[in-house]
Design an enzyme around this catalytic site. Structure first.
Site, PDB file in Angstrom:
ATOM      1  N   SER A  41       0.804  -1.218   0.000  1.00  0.00           N
ATOM      2  CA  SER A  41       0.000   0.000   0.000  1.00  0.00           C
ATOM      3  C   SER A  41       0.841   1.274   0.000  1.00  0.00           C
ATOM      4  O   SER A  41       1.583   1.522  -0.934  1.00  0.00           O
ATOM      5  CB  SER A  41      -0.962  -0.043   1.193  1.00  0.00           C
ATOM      6  OG  SER A  41      -1.858   1.009   1.134  1.00  0.00           O
ATOM      7  N   ASP A  87      -1.003   1.379  -4.261  1.00  0.00           N
ATOM      8  CA  ASP A  87      -1.958   0.388  -4.755  1.00  0.00           C
ATOM      9  C   ASP A  87      -3.327   0.993  -5.065  1.00  0.00           C
ATOM     10  O   ASP A  87      -4.282   0.268  -5.347  1.00  0.00           O
ATOM     11  CB  ASP A  87      -2.083  -0.816  -3.804  1.00  0.00           C
ATOM     12  CG  ASP A  87      -2.777  -0.464  -2.498  1.00  0.00           C
ATOM     13  OD1 ASP A  87      -2.626   0.690  -2.045  1.00  0.00           O
ATOM     14  OD2 ASP A  87      -3.462  -1.331  -1.928  1.00  0.00           O
TER      15      ASP A  87
END
Ligand code: MG
Length: 458
Positions: free
Chosen positions: A97, A243
């Site tokens: 992430s 992401d």
């Protein structure tokens, strides 16, 4: 039993705390959890080691008899949508992430496209630690994943369908898109184009080194993009994490707004324009500003405070519908689309709101109550230190309204403070908002200093 999963998936420094050996065992546990014969879609962001990690994950899953499909580089919300809409039994996203470049990790997605629940994470951990994998009969049947083409195209199309693109195309708003060298490089510019907006892209070349900025979109990391928004007179700017489940918004004056601010505007817009068929209810994490209540309550929208972590918000919303769920970090859930944070969808909604409400994004944000935020973090090394921070924060603010859902949130007359142990890093996060920047800074410094003195002297 130890814990592998943090607030959102399993993460570690690639090659150090997250080794291929660990990832292989974890993937076998995930494979055993989904079961032999199940169909699982694997995808990744642009991180270092991503290709190798996909190989390891696929091997672990296939060794347990799972049929593996590979989506290539794609944002997490794109993988999630594809899993849900194409009848997969689940998904595994190789990503860390917004973490620094040296990290990697995995997020596990259920058949509904939402990250699996805490209970299911614990089930996978149990399988992992006990080594309870499938028997020899499931092994050796499968040896190569099936490549799935068009996952990004499908996502771009579905996001664009959710808003009135004709309305946007008439106005052609200029939007600066900063993909942060991440997975949205393959989607967000194309969403903007499909909607008829005029995108100017920054850092939309995938690069595992993240050379231009930190993968987490923040006022600091988006400083250059904000300058570009101002310089070219763009109507809007958007910055994603690696992401693509987050979108942080920059207004036409180049001011960068946290997700609780953009989220409040979007949630009220979605409610008043009936974009979501749900009662006037909004879910947000305790790390969000009190401005959420101040702005949404007068419009008849109930605000439900939740522990930090989008999975909790997603799963709660699926049971008790609301018009939106969001976090201050830039994650926004538009349930008419899917019950997960979606950075591309957030950008599309922002563009739609902009052309509907008169194109001046800085005026839109000026409708919100003004608070100044300061965020800081203190590294912690032991559990007892973490516990001490929480207990001392409680006694420090014992005279104020306390929200104790996750850490300690103290709401004073003209400020609020949140002291919360991080779910992804060995730090305690301290967030403060006040009516002036000086007061916010002073408060944050004094809280951090005094808690550190009380808890770190041993
Ligand atoms: Mg993310």
């Amino acid at each position: 039993m130890g814990r592998l999963f943090g607030t959102d998936g399993v993460r570690g420094v690639w090659g150090e705390s997250l080794t291929p050996e660990l990832l292989l065992r974890l993937s076998r546990a995930i494979g055993a959890y989904f079961g032999p014969g199940s169909r699982v879609l694997v995808g990744r962001d642009t991180r270092r080691g991503g290709d190798l990690a996909v190989g390891v994950v696929s091997a672990g899953l296939m060794y347990e008899g799972v049929k593996v499909y590979y989506a290539g580089i794609t944002p997490t919300p794109s993988l999630q949508l594809y899993v849900r809409d194409h009848g997969f039994d689940g998904g595994v996203m190789v990503t860390a992430s917004h973490n620094p470049p040296e990290y990697n990790g995995v997020k596990v997605v259920g058949p509904d496209g939402v990250e699996i629940s805490r209970e299911d994470e614990e089930r996978i951990e149990e399988l992992y630690f006990k080594g309870e994998f499938g028997g020899p009969e499931v092994r050796g049947l499968l040896s190569s994943p099936v490549r799935v083409e068009g996952v990004n195209d499908y996502y771009v199309e579905k996001v664009a369908e959710r808003v009135d693109s004709e309305k946007i195309a008439k106005v052609k708003p200029r939007v600066v898109i900063d993909c942060g060298n991440g997975a949205t490089s393959f989607t967000s510019p194309y969403i903007a184009r499909k909607l008829g907006a005029k995108p100017l892209t920054l850092n939309c070349n995938p690069d595992p080194q993240f050379p231009s900025r930190h993968p987490e979109p923040t006022p600091e990391s988006l400083r250059d993009s904000a300058a570009v928004v101002r310089a070219i007179g763009a109507h809007l700017g958007v910055g994603h994490d690696a992401d693509g489940d987050r979108a942080i918004v920059i207004d036409s004056r180049g001011e960068v707004h946290w997700g609780d601010r953009s989220g409040s505007l979007l949630a009220r817009f979605a409610y008043e324009n009936k974009l979501v068929n749900a009662p006037g209810r909004v879910y947000t994490g305790v790390s969000s500003s009190m401005l959420v209540e101040e702005y949404l309550k007068p419009a008849g929208i109930e605000v439900v405070w939740t522990p930090v972590g989008a999975v909790t918000i997603s799963r709660r919303m699926m049971n008790e519908p609301g018009v939106a769920g969001f976090e201050e970090n830039g994650g926004y859930i538009h349930p008419a689309h899917q019950y997960v944070r979606d950075g591309g969808m957030t950008m599309a909604l922002m563009l739609y709101m902009l052309v509907t409400e008169g194109l001046d994004s800085s005026r839109l944000f000026s409708k919100l109550p003004k608070y100044y935020a300061v965020k800081t973090k203190v590294p912690v090394s032991t559990r007892s230190e973490v516990q001490c921070f929480v207990e001392e924060a409680k006694s420090m603010f014992s005279g104020e309204r306390l929200i104790l859902i996750d850490g300690v949130k103290a709401v004073g007359e003209d400020y609020w403070v949140l002291v919360r142990p991080s779910g992804t890093e060995p730090v305690v996060r301290i967030m403060v908002e006040a009516r002036s920047p000086e007061r916010a800074r002073e408060l944050a410094e004094s809280v951090a200093k005094s808690l550190s003195e009380r808890c770190k002297k041993q």
